[in-house]
Design an enzyme around this catalytic site. Structure first.
Site, short mmCIF file in Angstrom:
data_model
loop_
_atom_site.label_atom_id
_atom_site.label_comp_id
_atom_site.label_asym_id
_atom_site.label_seq_id
_atom_site.Cartn_x
_atom_site.Cartn_y
_atom_site.Cartn_z
N PRO A 90 0.84 -1.21 0.00
CA PRO A 90 0.00 0.00 0.00
C PRO A 90 0.87 1.26 0.00
CG PRO A 90 0.01 -1.01 2.18
CD PRO A 90 0.77 -1.94 1.28
N ASP A 134 5.83 2.39 1.86
CA ASP A 134 5.04 1.18 2.06
C ASP A 134 4.36 1.32 3.42
OD1 ASP A 134 4.03 -1.34 2.58
OD2 ASP A 134 5.80 -2.42 1.86
N HIS A 135 3.03 1.44 3.40
CA HIS A 135 2.29 1.73 4.63
C HIS A 135 2.34 0.57 5.62
CE1 HIS A 135 -0.13 4.21 7.06
NE2 HIS A 135 -0.82 4.80 6.11
N ARG A 136 2.77 -0.62 5.18
CA ARG A 136 2.92 -1.73 6.11
C ARG A 136 4.09 -1.52 7.05
NH1 ARG A 136 3.49 -6.55 1.90
NH2 ARG A 136 5.01 -5.00 1.15
#
Length: 469
Positions: A262, A441-443
C-alpha cells in the site's frame, strides 16, 4: 562417473535462464575454474565455471536456447579415465542412496555457492540422464516436518530428501537464513534433523490442511489479452516487439508492488543553494591523479544518496523492510539508485551509505552505472536495499512519484533543481529549489514516521555540511 552440469540458480529468485553462449566445445579438456558458458538472467549475463576436471563429453542444451529452467541438464563432463565418446545421454540415473551420497566439507560447499545466493548444480551419476529433469523453483519454500515454511536451495532439498533430514530442523547459513548444501551436510555429520519414520507421512497429511486457507488467491484485475489489444488498431499501424527477460521482470515485480504494497506519498521542496555551493567548492579542491584528472567529481545525486543514507540512520524505525510476519530493521543504510539502460533499468545498491564519504559514493556510482549499461553487474550488487533514489532531474522533470521496488519499503523520486520565488523573512526571494517525493510502504511506515524521514532528508540537503562530519 560422468558429471552432469545443470542450469545453475544464479540468484535466490532465478527460475529460468538463457544459455547465451558455450565457451567450450565437445571434446575440450576442462579444468576446475574454466568458464564453460555464459548464462543470461533477466538482469545480467554471468559466467558458469567448472568445478570438476575432465572432458566436455556432451552439450545437451545448445547456445541461444531461451528459458532453460533451473536444474535442467545442460552438459555432461567425462572425468579422468572415462571415454568421452562412451558417455551416452540416454537412460535415467538411479537415485543416490544415503550410503552413496558424497561427503563434502565446508570448503567444497563454498566452491558450489554462487554470489547471489544461488548454487552451481552438479550431480555425479553412472550414466548421463536422458534429458532435462523437472525444475524445482529456486525460491520455493517447502514445509518441514514441523509444518513450518523452510527456504532452501534445490541442492539442499535434494540432499535432505536422500538423507532423510528434516529441513525445518536445520539452521540455514545462506542469504536471508536460506538452507544451503553445507548446512544439510553439517546436520548429517552431527546426526541432527533426522526425520522420524512417521514424521514424513504426518507432515504430508498436515500440508494440505495448512495450505487450504491459502488456496484461494486474492482477486486481481486482469489486463487485456494480446488479441484484445491488437483489435483496437489497424494491422499495418504497429510493429510487434517481443518482451525480453528484463522487461517481463520489471512488469511483473512492479505490478505486484502496486497490488501488494500500500503506497502513500510525501512531497517536500528542498532549497539547494548551499548544496550547490558546497559541491562546487569540493569539486574544485579534488586531488588529481598522475594524469591530472580529478579523483572524483560529485553530482547532486551523490549528495541525495548520502542524505538518504544518513536520514535512515537518524530515523531508525524507517530503516526497515516488510517480511510477511515481521519487519527487518537494519543497522546500516542500504540505498539503491535507479540507473536507466536500453530497454529497462538496474538499481545497484550503495551498501552502508551512511558511513561512506561523498567521494566514495560518487566513484562507486560511476562504476555501477558503467557496468549496469554493459549488463555486467553481479546479483548481489543490485539485490536487497531498504530504499532507492530515482532522479529524473536531468530530464527537466519537476515532480513525479515512483513505484517501490520490493522488498524495499520506500523510494525517493527527485526532480530538477530550478530557481523559484520563495518567502524569506517575510519578503520574496529567489532560491534554487528541488522537489522530492517519498513513496512509502504503509505496512512499514506510517504517515508520521514517513514525514520524520522526509524532514531528516530535507535538513541534510539544506544544511549539507552535516554530510561531511
Amino acid at each position: 562417473m560422468p558429471v552432469n552440469v545443470l542450469m545453475p540458480a544464479l540468484s535466490p529468485t532465478m527460475e529460468k535462464g538463457n544459455l547465451a553462449k558455450w565457451l567450450k566445445k565437445e571434446g575440450d579438456a576442462i579444468k576446475s575454474g574454466d568458464v564453460l558458458a555464459e548464462i543470461e538472467t533477466d538482469k545480467a549475463t554471468m559466467e558458469v565455471e567448472a568445478i570438476d576436471e575432465g572432458v566436455l563429453a556432451r552439450i545437451v542444451v545448445p547456445e541461444g536456447t531461451a528459458d532453460v529452467p533451473v536444474n535442467d541438464l545442460i552438459a555432461v563432463i567425462a572425468i579422468d579415465g572415462e571415454d568421452p565418446a562412451g558417455v551416452q545421454a540416454g537412460g535415467s540415473a538411479p537415485a543416490a542412496t544415503p550410503a552413496e551420497a558424497p561427503k563434502a566439507d565446508a570448503s567444497s560447499a563454498n566452491e558450489n555457492a554462487t554470489p547471489g545466493g544461488g548454487h552451481m548444480s552438479y550431480a555425479r551419476v553412472n550414466e548421463a540422464p536422458d534429458g532435462a529433469q523437472p525444475a524445482a523453483k529456486a525460491d520455493a519454500a517447502p514445509q518441514g516436518g514441523s509444518g513450518e515454511r523452510v527456504f532452501a536451495s534445490p541442492l539442499a532439498r535434494r540432499i535432505a530428501k536422500q538423507e532423510g533430514i528434516d529441513l525445518s530442523a536445520v539452521q540455514g547459513s545462506g542469504p536471508r537464513g536460506r538452507v544451503i548444501e553445507r548446512d544439510v551436510r553439517a546436520a548429517k555429520a552431527a546426526g541432527t534433523g533426522k526425520v522420524a519414520p512417521t514424521a514424513a507421512p504426518q507432515a504430508a497429511a498436515k500440508a494440505p490442511e495448512a495450505a487450504a486457507p491459502k488456496a484461494a488467491p486474492a482477486t486481481r484485475a486482469a489486463g487485456l489479452t494480446t488479441d484484445q489489444v491488437r483489435g483496437f488498431y489497424a494491422k499495418d499501424s504497429y510493429e510487434e516487439v517481443p518482451l525480453d527477460g528484463m522487461r517481463k521482470t520489471i512488469a511483473k515485480r512492479l505490478t505486484e508492488a502496486m497490488q501488494v504494497a500500500p503506497h502513500f506519498y510525501l512531497t517536500v521542496d528542498c532549497e539547494i543553494d548551499a548544496l550547490m555551493a558546497l559541491r562546487e567548492q569540493l569539486n574544485k579542491s579534488a586531488a588529481k591523479d598522475k594524469d591530472g584528472k580529478p579523483l572524483f567529481k560529485l553530482s547532486v545525486n551523490d549528495f541525495v544518496i548520502k542524505a538518504m543514507g544518513l536520514a535512515l540512520t537518524r530515523v531508525p524505525m524507517a530503516n526497515a523492510v516488510w517480511a510477511e510476519d515481521r519487519v527487518l530493521r537494519f543497522k546500516h543504510a542500504e540505498v539503491g539508485v535507479a540507473v536507466a539502460i536500453d530497454g529497462g533499468l538496474f538499481t545497484p545498491v550503495i551498501r552502508r551509505a551512511d558511513e561512506k564519504t561523498l567521494s566514495t559514493i560518487s566513484n562507486e556510482m560511476k562504476d555501477f552505472a558503467a557496468r549496469a549499461r554493459a549488463k555486467k553487474l553481479k546479483p548481489e550488487e543490485y539485490q536487497g536495499g531498504v530504499t532507492s533514489v530515482s532522479n529524473l532531474g536531468m530530464f527537466g522533470i519537476k515532480h513525479f512519484t515512483a513505484v517501490i521496488n520490493p522488498p524495499q519499503s520506500s523510494i525517493l523520486a527527485v526532480g530538477a533543481g530550478e530557481k523559484r520565488i520563495v518567502v524569506k523573512d517575510g519578503a520574496p526571494a529567489v532560491a534554487q529549489v528541488m522537489t522530492a517525493t517519498l513513496s512509502c510502504d504503509h505496512r512499514v511506515l506510517d504517515g508520521a514516521l514517513g514525514a520524520e524521514l522526509v524532514a531528516a532528508f530535507k535538513g541534510l540537503i539544506e544544511s549539507p555540511m552535516g554530510m561531511l562530519v
